[in-house]
Scaffold this motif. Structure first.
Motif, PDB file in Angstrom:
ATOM      1  N   GLY A   1       0.694  -1.104   0.108  1.00  0.00           N
ATOM      2  CA  GLY A   1      -0.052  -0.087   0.072  1.00  0.00           C
ATOM      3  C   GLY A   1       0.694   1.219  -0.214  1.00  0.00           C
ATOM      4  N   HIS A   2       2.282   0.976   0.012  1.00  0.00           N
ATOM      5  CA  HIS A   2       3.162   2.222   0.163  1.00  0.00           C
ATOM      6  C   HIS A   2       3.170   2.809  -1.380  1.00  0.00           C
ATOM      7  N   LEU A   3       3.599   4.218  -1.436  1.00  0.00           N
ATOM      8  CA  LEU A   3       4.127   4.805  -2.535  1.00  0.00           C
ATOM      9  C   LEU A   3       5.549   5.126  -2.044  1.00  0.00           C
ATOM     10  N   ARG A   4       6.261   4.999  -2.971  1.00  0.00           N
ATOM     11  CA  ARG A   4       7.827   5.535  -2.769  1.00  0.00           C
ATOM     12  C   ARG A   4       8.259   6.397  -4.040  1.00  0.00           C
ATOM     13  N   ILE A   5       9.006   7.500  -3.998  1.00  0.00           N
ATOM     14  CA  ILE A   5       9.624   8.360  -4.743  1.00  0.00           C
ATOM     15  C   ILE A   5      10.910   8.233  -4.703  1.00  0.00           C
ATOM     16  N   PHE A   6      11.572   7.907  -5.970  1.00  0.00           N
ATOM     17  CA  PHE A   6      12.998   7.952  -6.120  1.00  0.00           C
ATOM     18  C   PHE A   6      13.817   8.897  -6.943  1.00  0.00           C
ATOM     19  N   ASN A   7      15.060   9.355  -6.819  1.00  0.00           N
ATOM     20  CA  ASN A   7      15.726  10.018  -7.905  1.00  0.00           C
ATOM     21  C   ASN A   7      16.098   8.778  -8.696  1.00  0.00           C
ATOM     22  N   ALA A   8      15.913   8.557  -9.946  1.00  0.00           N
ATOM     23  CA  ALA A   8      16.366   7.440 -10.774  1.00  0.00           C
ATOM     24  C   ALA A   8      17.694   7.505 -11.189  1.00  0.00           C
ATOM     25  N   ALA A   9      18.285   8.850 -11.192  1.00  0.00           N
ATOM     26  CA  ALA A   9      19.677   8.769 -11.787  1.00  0.00           C
ATOM     27  C   ALA A   9      20.769   8.556 -10.404  1.00  0.00           C
ATOM     28  N   SER A  10      20.255   8.805  -9.470  1.00  0.00           N
ATOM     29  CA  SER A  10      20.978   8.797  -8.131  1.00  0.00           C
ATOM     30  C   SER A  10      20.758   7.573  -7.121  1.00  0.00           C
ATOM     31  N   SER A  11      19.583   7.089  -7.623  1.00  0.00           N
ATOM     32  CA  SER A  11      18.940   5.756  -6.929  1.00  0.00           C
ATOM     33  C   SER A  11      18.610   6.202  -5.312  1.00  0.00           C
ATOM     34  N   THR A  12      18.211   7.620  -4.960  1.00  0.00           N
ATOM     35  CA  THR A  12      17.940   8.055  -3.725  1.00  0.00           C
ATOM     36  C   THR A  12      16.524   8.080  -3.500  1.00  0.00           C
ATOM     37  N   ILE A  13      16.011   7.422  -2.342  1.00  0.00           N
ATOM     38  CA  ILE A  13      14.812   7.583  -2.005  1.00  0.00           C
ATOM     39  C   ILE A  13      14.610   9.086  -1.505  1.00  0.00           C
ATOM     40  N   LEU A  14      13.546   9.519  -2.031  1.00  0.00           N
ATOM     41  CA  LEU A  14      13.159  11.038  -1.783  1.00  0.00           C
ATOM     42  C   LEU A  14      11.931  11.277  -0.740  1.00  0.00           C
ATOM     43  N   CYS A  15      10.943  10.325  -0.880  1.00  0.00           N
ATOM     44  CA  CYS A  15       9.791  10.155  -0.184  1.00  0.00           C
ATOM     45  C   CYS A  15       9.193   8.908  -0.093  1.00  0.00           C
ATOM     46  N   GLU A  16       8.419   8.608   1.022  1.00  0.00           N
ATOM     47  CA  GLU A  16       7.643   7.397   1.295  1.00  0.00           C
ATOM     48  C   GLU A  16       6.063   7.554   1.755  1.00  0.00           C
ATOM     49  N   ILE A  17       5.202   7.106   1.242  1.00  0.00           N
ATOM     50  CA  ILE A  17       3.825   7.751   1.755  1.00  0.00           C
ATOM     51  C   ILE A  17       3.122   6.344   1.979  1.00  0.00           C
ATOM     52  N   ALA A  18       2.626   6.102   3.211  1.00  0.00           N
ATOM     53  CA  ALA A  18       1.401   5.282   3.694  1.00  0.00           C
ATOM     54  C   ALA A  18       0.275   5.479   2.991  1.00  0.00           C
ATOM     55  N   ALA A  19       0.209   5.335   1.501  1.00  0.00           N
ATOM     56  CA  ALA A  19      -1.051   5.772   0.878  1.00  0.00           C
ATOM     57  C   ALA A  19      -2.386   5.105   0.846  1.00  0.00           C
ATOM     58  N   HIS A  20      -2.169   3.771   1.002  1.00  0.00           N
ATOM     59  CA  HIS A  20      -3.288   2.965   0.958  1.00  0.00           C
ATOM     60  C   HIS A  20      -3.165   1.750   2.085  1.00  0.00           C
ATOM     61  N   VAL A  21      -4.443   1.070   2.551  1.00  0.00           N
ATOM     62  CA  VAL A  21      -4.477   0.263   3.468  1.00  0.00           C
ATOM     63  C   VAL A  21      -4.528  -1.221   2.805  1.00  0.00           C
ATOM     64  N   ARG A  22      -4.305  -1.304   1.319  1.00  0.00           N
ATOM     65  CA  ARG A  22      -4.326  -2.550   0.487  1.00  0.00           C
ATOM     66  C   ARG A  22      -3.328  -2.275  -0.759  1.00  0.00           C
ATOM     67  N   ALA A  23      -3.234  -3.487  -1.654  1.00  0.00           N
ATOM     68  CA  ALA A  23      -2.108  -2.940  -2.337  1.00  0.00           C
ATOM     69  C   ALA A  23      -2.452  -1.919  -3.480  1.00  0.00           C
ATOM     70  N   VAL A  24      -1.371  -1.412  -3.971  1.00  0.00           N
ATOM     71  CA  VAL A  24      -1.748  -0.257  -4.922  1.00  0.00           C
ATOM     72  C   VAL A  24      -1.690  -0.924  -6.108  1.00  0.00           C
ATOM     73  N   SER A  25      -2.751  -0.765  -6.902  1.00  0.00           N
ATOM     74  CA  SER A  25      -3.034  -1.754  -8.130  1.00  0.00           C
ATOM     75  C   SER A  25      -2.790  -0.719  -9.382  1.00  0.00           C
ATOM     76  N   CYS A  26      -2.744   0.478  -9.724  1.00  0.00           N
ATOM     77  CA  CYS A  26      -2.534   1.369 -10.559  1.00  0.00           C
ATOM     78  C   CYS A  26      -1.935   2.718 -10.273  1.00  0.00           C
ATOM     79  N   LEU A  27      -1.219   3.303 -11.331  1.00  0.00           N
ATOM     80  CA  LEU A  27      -0.582   4.560 -10.926  1.00  0.00           C
ATOM     81  C   LEU A  27      -0.725   5.317 -12.390  1.00  0.00           C
ATOM     82  N   ASP A  28      -0.953   6.552 -12.423  1.00  0.00           N
ATOM     83  CA  ASP A  28      -0.912   7.263 -13.648  1.00  0.00           C
ATOM     84  C   ASP A  28      -0.235   8.549 -13.241  1.00  0.00           C
ATOM     85  N   CYS A  29       0.345   9.400 -14.250  1.00  0.00           N
ATOM     86  CA  CYS A  29       0.703  10.633 -13.796  1.00  0.00           C
ATOM     87  C   CYS A  29       0.478  11.714 -14.894  1.00  0.00           C
TER      88      CYS A  29
END
Length: 335
Positions: free
Chosen positions: A232-260
């Motif tokens: 149920g978590h969302l995580r945001i990374f910097n792809a170039a440096s492999s650094t985690i920037l943010c973690e969010i307890a977004a949902h109480v069950r599995a995240v099934s889809c994302l779009d931007c």
């Protein structure tokens, strides 16, 4: 912030698969303002499609899984449109390989079965579809990512990307020359590999997993990777440096889809859907430091959300599908 605007219907219900919705908008010609909009979602062994235009007339159709016979049908795992310059194609993957159709799903253009040395125990199933740099179609397999290109009316395999020790679960790509990374892949362990496309894809970085399955992933501008997990978590990374920037307890069950949806001045707007019935909208901006705000949410009662897509190039409208439902629920931004 958003309100339900309209509901369309597929011919059959949506299967319980992650990212089980895709959208394509096609203009009649380069100078035309009239566009035809298409939705696609999987129902068991085939792909359901809905098309509608400015006159609101809708038509429904199905993409047949041509490499399956009625007596030995093969379940579809994912379907997604990929835009290769002026050519739009529908890529369908199943337990036997991948199929590439024209954008309407009527004509089969290419078929590939990645079975390794005809080993009886080897499963050739594919999972994950993405388009990188508007030139390459990437498809995930248990042994890596197949990269295909299109030239002289022919599809061909360029290479197979390795780096994962587990089966691929999700892929994402962008057409952005400013990005140091324009393609990412994720696996059952949560490991994310980041690449720069070209005649040969170059590995930029690898983000280690933590045994938490990455169920959906989205690469956005400024080399940001947004990933969703079964926890149920969302995580945001910097792809170039492999650094985690943010973690969010977004949902109480599995995240099934994302779009931007990328908004040049305001950052990026992200939509997440989950088996907990909720659809949530997030605003992600980077001004020296990353800022994430929860903008809006809604629950689709007694439903497991399985697909969510922004319609168009901004964040004003998006559509949602749910398991065992025929409905395509369209939400519009209200001011």
């Amino acid at each position: 912030m958003y309100a339900k605007q309209q509901t369309y219907a597929f011919k059959e219900t949506c299967s319980n698969l992650y990212d089980n919705l895709d959208f394509l908008s096609v203009k009649d010609d380069a100078d035309s303002t009239v566009s035809h909009q298409h939705f696609a979602s999987i129902h068991k062994h085939h792909v359901n499609m809905v098309q509608f235009g400015e006159n609101s007339k809708t038509t429904t159709s199905q993409v047949l899984n041509e490499k399956s016979s009625p007596s030995n049908e093969c379940p579809v795992i994912q379907a997604k449109w990929c835009s290769l310059g002026s050519l739009d194609v529908l890529v369908v993957v199943n337990h036997r390989g991948l199929l590439i159709y024209d954008s309407t799903g009527q004509f089969l253009m290419y078929w590939h079965n990645p079975k390794e040395n005809n080993k009886p125990s080897f499963s050739p199933y594919c999972r994950g579809i993405a388009c990188a740099a508007s030139k390459y179609i990437c498809v995930g397999t248990p042994n890596g990512v197949i990269v295909l290109s299109y030239s002289k009316n022919t599809f061909s395999i360029n290479e197979t990307l390795t780096g994962h020790t587990q089966a691929i679960t999700a892929l994402s790509g962008v057409d952005c020359t400013a990005n140091k990374v324009d393609f990412v892949s994720a696996d059952d362990d949560g490991t994310i590999c980041c690449f720069k496309s070209g005649n040969k894809f170059a590995t930029v970085s690898c983000i280690p997993g933590s045994s938490d399955v990455c169920s959906s992933i989205k690469l956005v501008k400024e080399d940001l990777v947004i990933s969703g997990y079964l926890s149920g978590h969302l995580r945001i990374f910097n792809a170039a440096s492999s650094t985690i920037l943010c973690e969010i307890a977004a949902h109480v069950r599995a995240v099934s889809c994302l779009d931007c949806a990328n908004n040049s001045e305001e950052g990026s707007t992200v939509i997440s859907g989950s088996e907990d019935s909720f659809v949530r909208v997030w605003k992600v901006s980077t001004n020296n430091t990353i800022e994430v705000s929860h903008e809006w949410c809604a629950s689709i009662a007694d439903s497991q959300v399985c697909g969510a897509k922004f319609i168009g190039k901004n964040d004003s409208t998006f559509a949602v599908t749910a398991y065992d439902s025929k409905d395509i629920i369209v939400y519009n931004k209200s001011h």
